[in-house]
Design a protein around this motif. Sequence first.
Motif, mmCIF file in Angstrom:
data_model
loop_
_atom_site.group_PDB
_atom_site.id
_atom_site.type_symbol
_atom_site.label_atom_id
_atom_site.label_comp_id
_atom_site.label_asym_id
_atom_site.label_seq_id
_atom_site.Cartn_x
_atom_site.Cartn_y
_atom_site.Cartn_z
ATOM 1 N N MET A 94 0.844 -1.174 0.000
ATOM 2 C CA MET A 94 0.000 0.000 0.000
ATOM 3 C C MET A 94 0.890 1.237 0.000
ATOM 4 S SD MET A 94 -2.799 1.217 2.814
ATOM 5 C CE MET A 94 -1.799 2.160 3.910
ATOM 6 N N LYS A 95 0.619 2.154 -0.909
ATOM 7 C CA LYS A 95 1.365 3.408 -0.978
ATOM 8 C C LYS A 95 0.451 4.572 -0.624
ATOM 9 C CE LYS A 95 4.638 1.903 -4.448
ATOM 10 N NZ LYS A 95 5.231 2.150 -5.755
ATOM 11 N N VAL A 96 0.991 5.492 0.170
ATOM 12 C CA VAL A 96 0.248 6.674 0.599
ATOM 13 C C VAL A 96 1.113 7.898 0.331
ATOM 14 C CG1 VAL A 96 -0.821 7.845 2.559
ATOM 15 C CG2 VAL A 96 -0.879 5.360 2.433
ATOM 16 N N LYS A 97 0.487 8.931 -0.202
ATOM 17 C CA LYS A 97 1.187 10.197 -0.427
ATOM 18 C C LYS A 97 0.745 11.182 0.646
ATOM 19 C CE LYS A 97 1.948 13.673 -4.013
ATOM 20 N NZ LYS A 97 1.567 14.046 -5.394
ATOM 21 N N ILE A 98 1.719 11.813 1.289
ATOM 22 C CA ILE A 98 1.438 12.808 2.321
ATOM 23 C C ILE A 98 1.987 14.143 1.849
ATOM 24 C CG2 ILE A 98 1.955 13.528 4.681
ATOM 25 C CD1 ILE A 98 2.153 10.530 5.347
ATOM 26 N N GLU A 99 1.141 15.169 1.910
ATOM 27 C CA GLU A 99 1.563 16.518 1.553
ATOM 28 C C GLU A 99 1.410 17.416 2.773
ATOM 29 O OE1 GLU A 99 -0.491 17.901 -1.941
ATOM 30 O OE2 GLU A 99 -0.056 16.069 -3.045
ATOM 31 N N ILE A 108 4.938 7.110 1.379
ATOM 32 C CA ILE A 108 5.135 6.040 2.357
ATOM 33 C C ILE A 108 4.558 4.754 1.792
ATOM 34 C CG2 ILE A 108 4.622 5.240 4.690
ATOM 35 C CD1 ILE A 108 4.283 8.133 5.506
ATOM 36 N N GLU A 109 5.294 3.679 1.987
ATOM 37 C CA GLU A 109 4.802 2.378 1.542
ATOM 38 C C GLU A 109 4.725 1.435 2.734
ATOM 39 O OE1 GLU A 109 5.614 -1.081 -1.788
ATOM 40 O OE2 GLU A 109 6.717 0.800 -1.889
ATOM 41 N N PHE A 110 3.566 0.812 2.882
ATOM 42 C CA PHE A 110 3.356 -0.220 3.895
ATOM 43 C C PHE A 110 3.137 -1.521 3.134
ATOM 44 C CE2 PHE A 110 1.788 3.742 5.779
ATOM 45 C CZ PHE A 110 2.491 3.762 6.975
ATOM 46 N N SER A 111 4.179 -2.301 2.998
ATOM 47 C CA SER A 111 4.101 -3.495 2.153
ATOM 48 C C SER A 111 3.231 -4.597 2.753
ATOM 49 C CB SER A 111 5.504 -4.037 1.874
ATOM 50 O OG SER A 111 6.161 -4.332 3.089
ATOM 51 N N ASP A 112 2.996 -4.541 4.054
ATOM 52 C CA ASP A 112 2.244 -5.610 4.714
ATOM 53 C C ASP A 112 0.789 -5.244 5.012
ATOM 54 O OD1 ASP A 112 3.047 -3.672 6.535
ATOM 55 O OD2 ASP A 112 3.206 -5.083 8.193
ATOM 56 N N LYS A 113 0.306 -4.117 4.458
ATOM 57 C CA LYS A 113 -1.059 -3.668 4.771
ATOM 58 C C LYS A 113 -1.810 -3.268 3.502
ATOM 59 C CE LYS A 113 0.340 -1.704 9.231
ATOM 60 N NZ LYS A 113 0.081 -2.852 10.011
ATOM 61 N N ASN A 114 -3.138 -3.432 3.546
ATOM 62 C CA ASN A 114 -4.007 -2.939 2.476
ATOM 63 C C ASN A 114 -4.664 -1.628 2.868
ATOM 64 O OD1 ASN A 114 -3.518 -5.108 0.764
ATOM 65 N ND2 ASN A 114 -5.126 -6.326 1.720
ATOM 66 N N GLU A 115 -4.748 -1.390 4.174
ATOM 67 C CA GLU A 115 -5.271 -0.139 4.706
ATOM 68 C C GLU A 115 -4.695 0.058 6.100
ATOM 69 O OE1 GLU A 115 -9.525 -0.673 4.596
ATOM 70 O OE2 GLU A 115 -9.548 -1.595 6.559
ATOM 71 N N ILE A 116 -4.733 1.312 6.564
ATOM 72 C CA ILE A 116 -4.209 1.637 7.889
ATOM 73 C C ILE A 116 -5.086 2.746 8.466
ATOM 74 C CG2 ILE A 116 -2.520 3.232 6.891
ATOM 75 C CD1 ILE A 116 -0.659 2.612 9.216
ATOM 76 N N PRO A 117 -5.465 2.634 9.733
ATOM 77 C CA PRO A 117 -6.253 3.719 10.328
ATOM 78 C C PRO A 117 -5.484 5.043 10.263
ATOM 79 C CG PRO A 117 -6.291 1.777 11.739
ATOM 80 C CD PRO A 117 -5.267 1.523 10.664
#
Length: 96
Positions: free
Chosen positions: A1-6, A23-32
């Motif tokens: 999962m990749k997330v862009k933070i601005e 940010i990449e969380f390779s072990d998650k599909n979503e994160i609170p």
Amino acid sequence: MKVKIELSGGLELLFDKKKVHEIEFSDKNEIPLKDLILYMRDNLLKERSELFVVDDTVRPGILVLINDADWELFGGISYNVEDKDTIIFISTLHGG
């Protein structure tokens, strides 16, 4: 999962003067969103955490947008961040 933070409105100064973080969380599909904010505090924030986080959420005066919409439309801090989301933090607090 990749997330862009601005970050803008001066918040980028607390994060090593970088306005965009990928940010990449390779072990998650979503994160609170709460967990993402705490991850940012613990791993990306370089100084003065009290200007970003208070009581495990963003401090008052910081606008949060999820994919260009107010986070309140998505449930605020309880939103589950998904792959390719863009989370924007804008400080409305300015010194004087």
